[in-house]
Motif scaffolding. Structure first.
Motif, PDB file in Angstrom:
ATOM      1  N   PHE A 166       0.832  -1.208   0.000  1.00  0.00           N
ATOM      2  CA  PHE A 166       0.000   0.000   0.000  1.00  0.00           C
ATOM      3  C   PHE A 166       0.862   1.251   0.000  1.00  0.00           C
ATOM      4  O   PHE A 166       1.885   1.301   0.682  1.00  0.00           O
ATOM      5  N   GLU A 167       0.407   2.241  -0.737  1.00  0.00           N
ATOM      6  CA  GLU A 167       1.136   3.514  -0.760  1.00  0.00           C
ATOM      7  C   GLU A 167       0.300   4.618  -0.101  1.00  0.00           C
ATOM      8  O   GLU A 167      -0.901   4.717  -0.339  1.00  0.00           O
ATOM      9  N   PHE A 168       0.983   5.425   0.697  1.00  0.00           N
ATOM     10  CA  PHE A 168       0.348   6.566   1.365  1.00  0.00           C
ATOM     11  C   PHE A 168       1.150   7.819   1.049  1.00  0.00           C
ATOM     12  O   PHE A 168       2.311   7.730   0.666  1.00  0.00           O
ATOM     13  N   PHE A 169       0.521   8.980   1.257  1.00  0.00           N
ATOM     14  CA  PHE A 169       1.301  10.215   1.173  1.00  0.00           C
ATOM     15  C   PHE A 169       1.306  10.864   2.555  1.00  0.00           C
ATOM     16  O   PHE A 169       0.385  10.628   3.357  1.00  0.00           O
ATOM     17  N   GLY A 181       7.757  14.825   6.888  1.00  0.00           N
ATOM     18  CA  GLY A 181       6.498  14.081   6.974  1.00  0.00           C
ATOM     19  C   GLY A 181       6.659  12.657   6.472  1.00  0.00           C
ATOM     20  O   GLY A 181       6.084  11.716   7.036  1.00  0.00           O
ATOM     21  N   THR A 182       7.436  12.489   5.413  1.00  0.00           N
ATOM     22  CA  THR A 182       7.663  11.139   4.869  1.00  0.00           C
ATOM     23  C   THR A 182       8.363  10.279   5.906  1.00  0.00           C
ATOM     24  O   THR A 182       7.921   9.169   6.224  1.00  0.00           O
ATOM     25  N   PHE A 183       9.467  10.803   6.450  1.00  0.00           N
ATOM     26  CA  PHE A 183      10.244  10.008   7.396  1.00  0.00           C
ATOM     27  C   PHE A 183       9.428   9.719   8.667  1.00  0.00           C
ATOM     28  O   PHE A 183       9.524   8.640   9.245  1.00  0.00           O
ATOM     29  N   ALA A 184       8.615  10.700   9.094  1.00  0.00           N
ATOM     30  CA  ALA A 184       7.801  10.480  10.310  1.00  0.00           C
ATOM     31  C   ALA A 184       6.792   9.358  10.064  1.00  0.00           C
ATOM     32  O   ALA A 184       6.612   8.471  10.915  1.00  0.00           O
ATOM     33  N   ALA A 185       6.136   9.376   8.886  1.00  0.00           N
ATOM     34  CA  ALA A 185       5.140   8.328   8.594  1.00  0.00           C
ATOM     35  C   ALA A 185       5.814   6.967   8.455  1.00  0.00           C
ATOM     36  O   ALA A 185       5.292   5.952   8.927  1.00  0.00           O
ATOM     37  N   GLY A 218      -4.934  15.005  10.152  1.00  0.00           N
ATOM     38  CA  GLY A 218      -4.718  14.117   9.009  1.00  0.00           C
ATOM     39  C   GLY A 218      -3.912  12.891   9.421  1.00  0.00           C
ATOM     40  O   GLY A 218      -4.199  11.760   8.993  1.00  0.00           O
ATOM     41  N   ALA A 219      -2.923  13.108  10.292  1.00  0.00           N
ATOM     42  CA  ALA A 219      -2.081  11.992  10.736  1.00  0.00           C
ATOM     43  C   ALA A 219      -2.900  10.999  11.553  1.00  0.00           C
ATOM     44  O   ALA A 219      -2.727   9.777  11.437  1.00  0.00           O
ATOM     45  N   VAL A 220      -3.829  11.518  12.369  1.00  0.00           N
ATOM     46  CA  VAL A 220      -4.683  10.631  13.187  1.00  0.00           C
ATOM     47  C   VAL A 220      -5.562   9.786  12.264  1.00  0.00           C
ATOM     48  O   VAL A 220      -5.692   8.569  12.424  1.00  0.00           O
ATOM     49  N   VAL A 250       5.667   5.312   1.603  1.00  0.00           N
ATOM     50  CA  VAL A 250       5.232   6.700   1.804  1.00  0.00           C
ATOM     51  C   VAL A 250       5.937   7.583   0.774  1.00  0.00           C
ATOM     52  O   VAL A 250       7.164   7.522   0.637  1.00  0.00           O
ATOM     53  N   THR A 251       5.154   8.389   0.064  1.00  0.00           N
ATOM     54  CA  THR A 251       5.724   9.216  -1.005  1.00  0.00           C
ATOM     55  C   THR A 251       6.572  10.346  -0.425  1.00  0.00           C
ATOM     56  O   THR A 251       6.484  10.685   0.767  1.00  0.00           O
ATOM     57  N   PHE A 252       7.368  10.925  -1.313  1.00  0.00           N
ATOM     58  CA  PHE A 252       8.380  11.912  -0.932  1.00  0.00           C
ATOM     59  C   PHE A 252       8.282  13.069  -1.904  1.00  0.00           C
ATOM     60  O   PHE A 252       8.333  12.857  -3.119  1.00  0.00           O
TER      61      PHE A 252
END
Ligand code: FAD
Length: 279
Positions: A10-13, A52-56, A20-22, A41-43
């Motif tokens: 699965f891919e997320f952004f 945001g990418t690294f956090a997700a 949004g994170a919740v 997670v996209t970059f």
């Protein structure tokens, strides 16, 4: 996921707000029930979403699921990418989706990488086999390619630079995918090519994305979607039928897995996977 050996990812952004994170956390939990091989997670090109990418990616790893960070190189220097790779290694990331990326308008060029193949080569030189590297492929030809053949040659170069596997741009015509896989294998690029699948949930969004990335929406699908107007339920129901058929064709034709562009939503992907299991 066990849809008769078909691996699912699965891919997320990255989200822009704490709310949004919740929401995304809840979406991920629903999708984890399908036991994905990994989530990516996209970059943002130009590093715009790096934090945001690294956090997700960190959150996904902490949730006990393998995570791939996308990493784009356009506009970046070698020093920056070296630093990003070091950070990702410290985070325990073992998978990357290595891309050139598209700079948002207004950004100058001036980076030290021209193509994704340069990035793959750099990652291998700097970190050896620390990462499993996926690259992008375009069964319907990348929109900036000089020709179909030049695009295929560029893809082969990218694989030979050290990619382990490939995820495709989304498409609606499985012939384009199977032809691409055969042509690439004939040129010695025979890593697994996982089709990227975009669920259809909104016609305006789909038309906008497809125009930008060069994915062809067959005329009959475009016209049917237009005919539904604002009737969201009919669009969703038609979209599920069309994409479920496509997934079935890919599975039956031997695709090694399916990578879902979830658009940070779970409902369509859950339903498509349910139908795949039943098929
Ligand atoms: P490349 O493989 O470098 O190709 C770019 C273009 O250059 C192509 O037209 C190719 O034919 C040509 N080319 C390549 N090498 C050569 C060469 N040696 N000589 C001449 N021409 C050459 N974008 C993001 O910004 N962030 C993301 O997280 C992101 N994730 C993606 C995930 C997937 C699975 C896919 C399919 C796309 C993703 N994209 C993402 C979009 C991607 O960045 C764009 O499509 C971008 O325009 C090309 O990236 P690439 O890595 O395929 O580039």
């Amino acid at each position: 996921m066990n849809t008769n050996q078909l691996l699912i990812s699965f891919e997320f952004f990255p989200t822009k707000t704490p709310e949004g994170a919740v929401k995304l956390r809840a979406v991920r939990q629903q999708l984890y029930a399908l036991k994905p091989e990994f989530c990516s997670v996209t970059f943002g090109a130009g590093g715009s979403t790096q934090a945001g990418t690294f956090a997700a990616v960190s959150e996904i790893l902490a949730e006990g699921v393998d995570a791939a960070s996308h990493l784009s190189c356009v506009g970046a220097t070698k020093a920056i990418v070296r630093q990003q790779l070091a950070t990702l290694q410290l985070m325990g990331v073992k998978r990357l989706v290595a891309l050139r990326g598209d700079l948002p308008s207004g950004y100058g060029l001036g980076g030290e990488f021209q193509y994704a193949s340069d990035l793959v080569e750099f990652i291998r030189t700097e970190t050896d086999d620390a990462f499993h590297i996926e690259v992008a492929a375009y069964p319907e030809i990348h929109p900036q390619a000089k020709s179909a053949d030049a695009d295929l040659q560029a893809y082969v170069r990218k694989v030979k630079a050290g990619a382990n596997a490939t995820i495709t741009q989304y498409f609606f015509n499985s012939d384009a995918y199977f032809r691409f896989v055969d042509d690439a294998a004939k040129l010695g690029a025979d890593v697994p090519v996982v089709p990227g699948i975009m669920p259809i949930t909104s016609s305006t969004q789909l038309m906008r994305f497809s125009d930008a990335c060069g994915a062809e929406i067959p005329r009959w699908i475009r016209l049917r979607l237009q005919g539904f107007g604002d009737d969201v339920e009919s669009i969703k129901s038609f979209g599920l039928d069309v994409i479920a058929d496509l997934c079935e064709q890919l599975k039956n034709g031997g695709a090694p897995g399916i990578h879902f562009y979830t658009m940070n939503q779970s409902a369509a992907t859950l339903e498509l996977c349910k139908r795949l299991q039943q098929g």
